[in-house]
Design a protein around this motif. Structure first.
Motif, PDB file in Angstrom:
ATOM      1  N   GLN A 207      30.621  41.131  39.204  1.00  0.00           N
ATOM      2  CA  GLN A 207      31.235  42.021  40.007  1.00  0.00           C
ATOM      3  C   GLN A 207      31.927  41.616  41.233  1.00  0.00           C
ATOM      4  N   PHE A 208      33.152  41.689  41.519  1.00  0.00           N
ATOM      5  CA  PHE A 208      33.802  41.395  42.729  1.00  0.00           C
ATOM      6  C   PHE A 208      34.997  42.403  42.798  1.00  0.00           C
ATOM      7  N   SER A 209      35.628  42.816  44.009  1.00  0.00           N
ATOM      8  CA  SER A 209      36.580  43.521  44.036  1.00  0.00           C
ATOM      9  C   SER A 209      37.865  43.090  43.073  1.00  0.00           C
ATOM     10  N   VAL A 210      38.661  43.846  42.865  1.00  0.00           N
ATOM     11  CA  VAL A 210      39.806  43.498  41.943  1.00  0.00           C
ATOM     12  C   VAL A 210      40.453  42.524  42.496  1.00  0.00           C
ATOM     13  N   ARG A 211      41.004  42.890  43.693  1.00  0.00           N
ATOM     14  CA  ARG A 211      41.804  41.729  44.625  1.00  0.00           C
ATOM     15  C   ARG A 211      41.210  40.654  44.946  1.00  0.00           C
ATOM     16  N   THR A 212      39.856  40.505  45.119  1.00  0.00           N
ATOM     17  CA  THR A 212      38.966  39.263  45.336  1.00  0.00           C
ATOM     18  C   THR A 212      39.008  38.362  44.065  1.00  0.00           C
ATOM     19  N   ARG A 213      38.960  38.820  42.760  1.00  0.00           N
ATOM     20  CA  ARG A 213      38.885  38.040  41.748  1.00  0.00           C
ATOM     21  C   ARG A 213      40.214  37.819  41.218  1.00  0.00           C
ATOM     22  N   THR A 214      41.404  38.542  41.674  1.00  0.00           N
ATOM     23  CA  THR A 214      42.781  38.402  41.052  1.00  0.00           C
ATOM     24  C   THR A 214      43.164  36.989  41.570  1.00  0.00           C
ATOM     25  N   PRO A 215      43.695  36.108  40.714  1.00  0.00           N
ATOM     26  CA  PRO A 215      44.169  34.902  41.148  1.00  0.00           C
ATOM     27  C   PRO A 215      45.367  34.931  42.141  1.00  0.00           C
ATOM     28  N   HIS A 216      45.342  34.234  43.062  1.00  0.00           N
ATOM     29  CA  HIS A 216      46.454  34.164  43.866  1.00  0.00           C
ATOM     30  C   HIS A 216      47.807  33.845  43.428  1.00  0.00           C
ATOM     31  N   VAL A 229      49.810  48.944  44.680  1.00  0.00           N
ATOM     32  CA  VAL A 229      48.536  49.571  43.692  1.00  0.00           C
ATOM     33  C   VAL A 229      47.274  49.612  44.603  1.00  0.00           C
ATOM     34  N   ALA A 230      46.848  49.007  45.060  1.00  0.00           N
ATOM     35  CA  ALA A 230      45.478  48.695  45.994  1.00  0.00           C
ATOM     36  C   ALA A 230      45.409  49.729  46.955  1.00  0.00           C
ATOM     37  N   GLU A 231      46.692  49.854  47.673  1.00  0.00           N
ATOM     38  CA  GLU A 231      46.783  50.838  48.859  1.00  0.00           C
ATOM     39  C   GLU A 231      46.710  52.243  48.326  1.00  0.00           C
ATOM     40  N   TYR A 268      46.114  45.717  35.237  1.00  0.00           N
ATOM     41  CA  TYR A 268      45.665  45.557  36.778  1.00  0.00           C
ATOM     42  C   TYR A 268      45.569  46.897  37.381  1.00  0.00           C
ATOM     43  N   VAL A 269      46.509  47.788  37.158  1.00  0.00           N
ATOM     44  CA  VAL A 269      46.520  49.192  37.615  1.00  0.00           C
ATOM     45  C   VAL A 269      45.168  49.802  37.172  1.00  0.00           C
ATOM     46  N   GLU A 270      44.648  49.814  35.816  1.00  0.00           N
ATOM     47  CA  GLU A 270      43.580  50.392  35.415  1.00  0.00           C
ATOM     48  C   GLU A 270      42.425  49.735  36.222  1.00  0.00           C
ATOM     49  N   GLN A 271      42.317  48.447  36.253  1.00  0.00           N
ATOM     50  CA  GLN A 271      41.239  47.865  37.256  1.00  0.00           C
ATOM     51  C   GLN A 271      41.230  48.490  38.723  1.00  0.00           C
ATOM     52  N   VAL A 272      42.182  48.688  39.173  1.00  0.00           N
ATOM     53  CA  VAL A 272      42.217  48.984  40.592  1.00  0.00           C
ATOM     54  C   VAL A 272      41.792  50.481  40.677  1.00  0.00           C
ATOM     55  N   ARG A 273      42.198  51.193  39.771  1.00  0.00           N
ATOM     56  CA  ARG A 273      41.758  52.712  39.799  1.00  0.00           C
ATOM     57  C   ARG A 273      40.451  52.771  39.187  1.00  0.00           C
ATOM     58  N   MET A 274      39.772  51.846  38.371  1.00  0.00           N
ATOM     59  CA  MET A 274      38.410  52.017  38.126  1.00  0.00           C
ATOM     60  C   MET A 274      37.440  51.748  39.175  1.00  0.00           C
ATOM     61  N   GLU A 275      37.970  50.801  40.140  1.00  0.00           N
ATOM     62  CA  GLU A 275      37.366  50.403  41.260  1.00  0.00           C
ATOM     63  C   GLU A 275      37.310  51.407  42.481  1.00  0.00           C
ATOM     64  N   ALA A 276      38.491  52.177  42.571  1.00  0.00           N
ATOM     65  CA  ALA A 276      38.415  53.394  43.394  1.00  0.00           C
ATOM     66  C   ALA A 276      37.690  54.461  42.945  1.00  0.00           C
ATOM     67  N   HIS A 293      41.851  62.811  39.797  1.00  0.00           N
ATOM     68  CA  HIS A 293      43.443  63.110  40.321  1.00  0.00           C
ATOM     69  C   HIS A 293      43.329  62.015  41.504  1.00  0.00           C
ATOM     70  N   ARG A 294      42.613  61.653  42.558  1.00  0.00           N
ATOM     71  CA  ARG A 294      42.705  60.877  43.772  1.00  0.00           C
ATOM     72  C   ARG A 294      42.836  59.412  43.238  1.00  0.00           C
ATOM     73  N   THR A 295      42.263  59.015  42.077  1.00  0.00           N
ATOM     74  CA  THR A 295      42.471  57.776  41.628  1.00  0.00           C
ATOM     75  C   THR A 295      43.410  57.249  40.720  1.00  0.00           C
ATOM     76  N   GLY A 296      44.187  58.462  40.292  1.00  0.00           N
ATOM     77  CA  GLY A 296      45.434  58.080  39.518  1.00  0.00           C
ATOM     78  C   GLY A 296      45.076  58.332  38.050  1.00  0.00           C
ATOM     79  N   PHE A 297      44.000  58.568  37.521  1.00  0.00           N
ATOM     80  CA  PHE A 297      43.398  58.804  36.140  1.00  0.00           C
ATOM     81  C   PHE A 297      44.148  60.229  35.646  1.00  0.00           C
ATOM     82  N   GLY A 298      44.463  61.051  36.397  1.00  0.00           N
ATOM     83  CA  GLY A 298      45.018  62.381  36.216  1.00  0.00           C
ATOM     84  C   GLY A 298      43.970  63.390  35.640  1.00  0.00           C
ATOM     85  N   SER A 299      43.152  63.130  34.877  1.00  0.00           N
ATOM     86  CA  SER A 299      42.255  64.237  34.405  1.00  0.00           C
ATOM     87  C   SER A 299      40.907  63.470  34.135  1.00  0.00           C
TER      88      SER A 299
END
Length: 334
Positions: A207-216, A229-231, A268-276, A293-299
Motif C-alpha cells: 500500500q502506497f498513496s495512489v499518487r505515490t505509486r502512479t507512474p510519472h 482528481v486528487a484535490e 484511476y478516479v476510483e483508486q483516488v476515491r478509495m484512498e479518500a 458523498h464527500r469522496t465522490g461515490f455518491g451513495s
C-alpha cells in the motif's frame, strides 16, 4: 500471553543491538514502550549486545549497551531483534546468532524488525513458521530459508511466540500490537495517538498513496487531470467531464491514461476515491452517507460495492479495524 495490570510487575523488554544495526529498528519500538509508560504501562527496556560493548549504528550514531546477552538472567517479556543493511554478513556472525538463540530461549515473545527476520531464520527460529520482512528482501528470505513461509505483504506476522515485521516503521505497528496484547486496546490507541501514527495501518506493504505509486508522466495535460482528481475526489470526474476540462477527446484522454499510466481514467478516479474514503473511515465516525458523498461515490451502496471489489471487505468492517491493532489478523501458528 496474558495482560498484566499496570500496578503489577514491570514488563521487561530486551533489545539486541550490534554494530551496524539500523537505528530506527531500535528506537521505534523503544519509543512505543516508553510512551505506553505515560498511559499506565510499566515497561522496563534494556539493551544488550553479544559481548556487552557499546555499538555504532548504520547511521553512525553510538548506542550505549546495558549488558552482554550472555549475562541476561531474567526471562524477558519481549525480546526485540532489529535488522541492519548489512544483513548478508550479519547472518554469518556466529556470536550474534548465538545471542539471538540465547535471548529467544529466555523470552515469552521474540519480535524481529525488518531484516532482523534474517537473524531469526539463520538461527533456526523460523523453521516451519510464517514470517515477513521488508518487501525488498522477502524473496531472498524465502530463497535462503525454504522452511520459512514468507508473507511478503504483511506488516507483521505472529506465529507462536515469534513475531516478525516488515520495513523499519512497521516495528512501530508490531510494538503497538504488543502494547495492546499486554495492556489493552485503549492504551495502545492512546500511544498511537500520542505518537501520531495509525493504530493499525490499512493494507500491507504494497500500500502506497495512489499518487505515490502512479507512474510519472511527462504529459502536462495529464498531470493537470491527475492533480484535479486528487484535490477534489468528490467532483465530477466522468470521462466526458475530464475530457472537456482537458480540451481533448475522450478517446485521446483514454489513450494517454493507457500509454502513460497503464490504467483507465475510471480506474484511476476510483483508486483516488478509495484512498479518500479509507482516510475518512480511519480517522472519524462520519455516517457512511457522508463518507460516500464527500469522496465522490455518491451513495453508501456504491461505496460498499467499491470496498468489496477492491479490498474484499465492507466499509464498516474496514472502519472497525481501526478500533484495534487487530493483532489476531497477523496470524498465529498455534
Amino acid at each position: 500471553m496474558q495482560g498484566r495490570p499496570s500496578g503489577g510487575k514491570p514488563l521487561l523488554v530486551t533489545v539486541l543491538v550490534f554494530p551496524g544495526v539500523r537505528l530506527l529498528d531500535v528506537t521505534g519500538p523503544i519509543e512505543v514502550f516508553a510512551s505506553a509508560n505515560e498511559f499506565g504501562g510499566r515497561y522496563r527496556v534494556r539493551t544488550v549486545s553479544p559481548n556487552g560493548a557499546d555499538v555504532v549504528t548504520a547511521a553512525g550514531t553510538g548506542l550505549g549497551v546495558d549488558l552482554a546477552a550472555a549475562d541476561v538472567e531474567y526471562v524477558s517479556d519481549v525480546v526485540v531483534i532489529p535488522g541492519g543493511p548489512e544483513w548478508p554478513s550479519l547472518i554469518k556472525d556466529d556470536a550474534l546468532l548465538d545471542a539471538v538463540r540465547a535471548l529467544d530461549a529466555r523470552s515469552r515473545r521474540t519480535a524481529s524488525i525488518c531484516t532482523g527476520a534474517f537473524l531469526l531464520a539463520a538461527a533456526g527460529l523460523l523453521d516451519g513458521r510464517r514470517a515477513t520482512t521488508h518487501w525488498r528482501f522477502a524473496d531472498q528470505l524465502a530463497l535462503r530459508y525454504p522452511r520459512v513461509t514468507v508473507d511478503a505483504d504483511a506488516l507483521f506476522v505472529r506465529d507462536g511466540h515469534i513475531m516478525t515485521s516488515a520495513g523499519v516503521s512497521s516495528g512501530i505497528d508490531l510494538s503497538l500490537a504488543l502494547v495492546e496484547e499486554h495492556l489493552g486496546a485503549d492504551t495502545a490507541r492512546a500511544v498511537a495517538k500520542d505518537m501520531v501514527v495509525f493504530m493499525q495501518r490499512p493494507g500491507g506493504q504494497s500500500q502506497f498513496s495512489v499518487r505515490t505509486r502512479t507512474p510519472h508522466t511527462r504529459q502536462e495535460l495529464l498531470r493537470r487531470i491527475l492533480d484535479a482528481v486528487a484535490e477534489d475526489p468528490s467532483a465530477n470526474h466522468t470521462l466526458a467531464a475530464m475530457s472537456r476540462r482537458a480540451g481533448v477527446s475522450a478517446r485521446h484522454l483514454t489513450r494517454l491514461f493507457h500509454d502513460d499510466m497503464a490504467t483507465t481514467p475510471a480506474r484511476y478516479v476510483e483508486q483516488v476515491r478509495m484512498e479518500a474514503a479509507q482516510a475518512m473511515l480511519e480517522g472519524g465516525d462520519d455516517p457512511m452517507a457522508s463518507v460516500a458523498h464527500r469522496t465522490g461515490f455518491g451513495s453508501p451502496e456504491s461505496l460498499r460495492r467499491a470496498f468489496t471489489r477492491n479490498l474484499g471487505i465492507t466499509p464498516g468492517a474496514y472502519r472497525a479495524r481501526f478500533r484495534s491493532t487487530n493483532a489476531a489478523r497477523a496470524g498465529d501458528g498455534n
